[in-house]
Design a protein around this motif. Structure first.
Motif, PDB file in Angstrom:
ATOM      1  N   PHE B  90       0.828  -1.216   0.000  1.00 25.60           N
ATOM      2  CA  PHE B  90       0.000   0.000   0.000  1.00 25.60           C
ATOM      3  C   PHE B  90       0.856   1.257   0.000  1.00 25.60           C
ATOM      4  N   ILE B  91       0.445   2.201  -0.841  1.00 27.10           N
ATOM      5  CA  ILE B  91       1.066   3.536  -0.826  1.00 27.10           C
ATOM      6  C   ILE B  91      -0.080   4.543  -0.683  1.00 27.10           C
ATOM      7  N   PHE B  92      -0.042   5.329   0.411  1.00 26.02           N
ATOM      8  CA  PHE B  92      -1.152   6.241   0.700  1.00 26.02           C
ATOM      9  C   PHE B  92      -0.766   7.691   0.390  1.00 26.02           C
ATOM     10  N   GLN B  93      -1.802   8.515   0.285  1.00 23.65           N
ATOM     11  CA  GLN B  93      -1.548   9.933   0.003  1.00 23.65           C
ATOM     12  C   GLN B  93      -0.731  10.588   1.116  1.00 23.65           C
ATOM     13  N   PHE B  94      -1.113  10.269   2.382  1.00 20.84           N
ATOM     14  CA  PHE B  94      -0.432  10.938   3.510  1.00 20.84           C
ATOM     15  C   PHE B  94       0.622  10.026   4.156  1.00 20.84           C
ATOM     16  N   TYR B  95       1.198   9.135   3.387  1.00 25.32           N
ATOM     17  CA  TYR B  95       2.333   8.267   3.754  1.00 25.32           C
ATOM     18  C   TYR B  95       1.966   7.266   4.861  1.00 25.32           C
ATOM     19  N   ASN B  96       1.335   7.804   5.933  1.00 22.49           N
ATOM     20  CA  ASN B  96       0.896   6.949   7.044  1.00 22.49           C
ATOM     21  C   ASN B  96       2.024   6.113   7.644  1.00 22.49           C
ATOM     22  N   ALA B 168      -1.796   2.273  -5.001  1.00 23.66           N
ATOM     23  CA  ALA B 168      -1.387   3.642  -4.647  1.00 23.66           C
ATOM     24  C   ALA B 168      -2.595   4.577  -4.750  1.00 23.66           C
ATOM     25  N   ASP B 169      -2.937   5.188  -3.610  1.00 25.58           N
ATOM     26  CA  ASP B 169      -4.087   6.098  -3.573  1.00 25.58           C
ATOM     27  C   ASP B 169      -3.575   7.538  -3.493  1.00 25.58           C
ATOM     28  N   GLU B 170      -3.642   8.255  -4.598  1.00 32.12           N
ATOM     29  CA  GLU B 170      -3.155   9.641  -4.669  1.00 32.12           C
ATOM     30  C   GLU B 170      -1.736   9.754  -4.095  1.00 32.12           C
ATOM     31  N   PRO B 171      -0.779   8.990  -4.608  1.00 28.63           N
ATOM     32  CA  PRO B 171       0.564   8.965  -3.981  1.00 28.63           C
ATOM     33  C   PRO B 171       1.303  10.293  -4.059  1.00 28.63           C
ATOM     34  N   THR B 172       0.883  11.164  -4.982  1.00 30.42           N
ATOM     35  CA  THR B 172       1.586  12.457  -5.108  1.00 30.42           C
ATOM     36  C   THR B 172       0.712  13.612  -4.638  1.00 30.42           C
ATOM     37  N   GLY B 173      -0.445  13.274  -4.071  1.00 29.58           N
ATOM     38  CA  GLY B 173      -1.429  14.303  -3.716  1.00 29.58           C
ATOM     39  C   GLY B 173      -0.963  15.281  -2.666  1.00 29.58           C
ATOM     40  N   ASP B 174       0.034  14.894  -1.863  1.00 26.20           N
ATOM     41  CA  ASP B 174       0.474  15.774  -0.778  1.00 26.20           C
ATOM     42  C   ASP B 174       1.897  16.283  -1.023  1.00 26.20           C
ATOM     43  N   LEU B 175       2.344  16.141  -2.288  1.00 31.47           N
ATOM     44  CA  LEU B 175       3.755  16.479  -2.560  1.00 31.47           C
ATOM     45  C   LEU B 175       3.889  17.667  -3.518  1.00 31.47           C
TER      46      LEU B 175
END
Lengths: 385, 230
Positions: B90-96, B168-175
């Motif tokens: 899993f790869i999340f938007q906010f890394y977690n 991967a759910d929005e993996p670059t959404g917070d970058l």
């Protein structure tokens, strides 16, 4: 890295909050320990009572005295092996804060009926021969640094005047539960003095204590003693020493009950303190739990982590509290002179406190576990705490 | 290319009290082994729900989801947890990432569920961190890393068990833009060099353009490549 390490790291994620929670639990456990110690001290007389001793007192109240003449009559009752008698002397040593029990006892029979008060031959002989002598308990002697030959001055209240008693010796308690904080003075000396100052109160006994023979039926012996004095001006009530002690405790029963309730209310407070911390902690970590579940950690793993964290914090608080209980009890004992009894932290208090913190650790984890288990992974990952 | 993921007539309806909200309706989708698929769509189109179904963290109301020959919709929760641990990264938007654990310990987390020895776990973690270029920062805590570095650690955590599929759910959404580029380059490398099948959800067309295949979702329907409802 092991799961235990993760539990430890999670527990101290918010160091100040965890520290305050541990401190809160520690203080509560300390208060619990003190209360249980005091409640136990109240019951020490009951635990120390002997199964083969009976106590005869006035049928109405033990405040009323009985005639000395009953002594020889009671001795004749079948099943009675030996008899002694005593009076509550009362009085004040220094001031009211320095309280300990003071009894006038028959020097010839008392230590035979109460063999658990161990005194040396020399001290015993001096106690019998020296009218104003006294015997003090080892704990009492230690507290006030009394030693043989010292003079103890008591201001009388039941028996007014200034009384001086010379320490003939120090008794040692045979058992841990035996009282070591009392002072025994010579009844004959007291009676002679009373004859001169208050002749109307001479030859009066507070209560009698009978040691019954092996195989004698305590109930039958009690009935026979009381039957002797039925319809007399001073009827008696004879009961086992345990019942006598319990009767005394009943007079302060409400206080003991209140302390019992409060001690268990404290357990509830500990639980609320810890549960609050655990709930906050679990709520903050909703997303982490969801991530752990997503990557394959099972419900069992999460239960282990949350329960482990809760138990770790509660046990640290419990251990801190148990360690703090000792100085608190010692300090309380030194300034309060509680009941004149020797206050000490009993094993049962430690076991109860330890059991309580384990119970609290488990109970406080239930809601966070439920929350972690019931939150859907998809919802947990989107959770914003 | 053999199909690794087969989605047949999958529907998902969320129920709260008596209210039913259909999110996906009759979805059919095949993803080949080694594919790099991007799912795009506006908010509420059902793209994350579809991703969750493929990842086995949610269950469909109807239909079949067959991944690597296993119909994951029929697995129990515990069997699904075990399946996820060995098949999905899993790869999340906010890394977690777990903030109290170092980068090394975060990457090691999924391996705690395996029977690997401490030494073997160390080798796997170091290899994963080498792939994402963060071996020298393995003892850093998440708060000591930049957003892009945190996401690289999260990618290392996703690949450390060598799963079949990366989700991967929005993996670059917070970058920021540069970090997003780095992450997408890394994901392309994982797909091309390490043959990982990747299913990615994004609303960013530039990010989606780095995938091999692009599919759109709209109001719970999967649109064909030409943009018409299937």
């Amino acid at each position: 890295m092991k799961v235990l390490k993760l539990i430890f790291k999670n527990s101290f994620r918010h160091k100040l909050r965890t520290f305050l929670t541990i401190l809160g639990i520690g203080v509560a456990v300390m208060a619990f320990g003190l209360l249980r110690t005091v409640v136990n001290a109240f019951g020490s007389g009951v635990r120390a009572s002997s199964a083969d001793r009976l106590v005869t007192r006035d049928a109405v109240t033990f405040i009323n005295p009985l005639p000395l003449s009953y002594f020889n009559q009671i001795k004749q009752v079948p099943g009675v092996k030996q008899v002694t008698y005593m009076n509550w002397f009362g009085g004040t040593y220094i001031d009211q804060q320095h309280f300990f029990a003071r009894y006038a006892v028959d020097p010839n029979t008392f230590f035979s009926v109460y063999p658990e008060y161990e005194i040396g031959k020399k001290a015993f002989a001096e106690f019998q021969s020296q009218p104003n002598s006294c015997i003090v308990g080892s704990a009492l002697a230690q507290r006030y640094n009394f030693k043989a030959g010292d003079v103890i001055t008591i201001n009388g209240d039941i028996y007014p005047g200034t009384w001086e008693f010379q320490v003939a010796g120090i008794y040692k308690p045979e058992f841990k539960s035996t009282d070591a904080m009392s002072m025994f003075l010579n009844w004959n000396y007291l009676n002679e003095e009373v004859k001169q100052t208050f002749p109307g109160r001479a030859d009066e006994v507070g209560w009698y204590v009978e040691q019954i023979a092996n195989g004698a039926n305590p109930g039958e012996v009690s009935k026979e003693i009381d039957a002797l004095f039925a319809n007399s001006p001073a009827e008696t009530k004879t009961e086992s020493e345990r019942q006598f002690q319990q009767g005394f405790l009943a007079s302060v029963g409400a206080i003991i009950s209140a302390m019992n309730y409060v001690s268990f209310v404290i357990v509830g407070i500990i639980m609320l303190v810890l549960a609050n911390t655990m709930i906050m902690s679990a709520r903050e970590r909703t997303r982490e739990y969801a991530v752990l579940k997503a990557i394959g950690f099972s419900g069992r793993h999460l239960v282990g982590m949350i329960l482990g964290e809760s138990l770790l914090v509660s046990l640290l608080g419990g251990i801190l509290g148990i360690f703090l209980t000792y100085p608190l009890v010692n300090s309380f004992a030194s300034f309060s002179n509680f009941l004149g009894a020797e206050l000490s932290v009993q094993s049962i208090t430690l076991i109860t406190a330890f059991t309580a913190v384990v119970f609290v650790g488990i109970a406080a984890a239930i809601f966070p576990i439920q929350r972690a288990m019931n939150t859907r992974i998809a919802d947990g990952i989107r959770f914003v705490g | 290319m053999a199909n690794l993921i087969e989605i047949k007539e999958v529907s998902k309806i969320y129920r709260r009290d008596s209210i039913e909200t259909p999110v996906l309706t009759g979805i059919n989708l095949s993803v080949g082994n080694g594919e790099f698929l991007a799912l795009m769509g506006p908010s509420g189109s059902g793209k994350t729900t579809l991703l969750n179904l493929i990842a086995g963290i949610d269950k469909p109301t109807d239909g079949e989801i067959i991944v690597g020959g296993t119909d994951i919709a029929r697995l129990s929760e515990s069997a699904l947890a075990k399946w996820r641990s060995s098949n999905i990264g899993f790869i999340f938007q906010f890394y977690n990432l777990i903030p109290v654990l170092t980068a090394f310990e975060n990457v090691e987390l999924p391996l705690l569920l395996t029977k690997l020895s401490k030494q073997e776990r160390k080798q796997h973690v170091e290899a994963a961190l080498n792939i994402v270029g963060l071996a020298e920062r393995m003892n850093y805590y998440p708060k000591q890393l930049s957003g892009g570095q945190e996401q690289r650690v999260a990618i290392a955590r996703a690949i450390v068990t060598d799963p079949l599929i990366l989700i991967a759910d929005e993996p670059t959404g917070d970058l920021d833009k540069n970090s997003a580029e780095e992450i997408m380059t890394l994901m392309q490398r994982l797909n091309s060099e390490f043959k990982k099948t990747i299913v990615l959800v994004t609303h960013d067309a530039h990010t989606a353009s780095r995938a091999k295949t692009l599919r759109h979702l709209e109001k719970g329907d999967l649109l064909p490549a030409d943009g018409q409802a299937a």
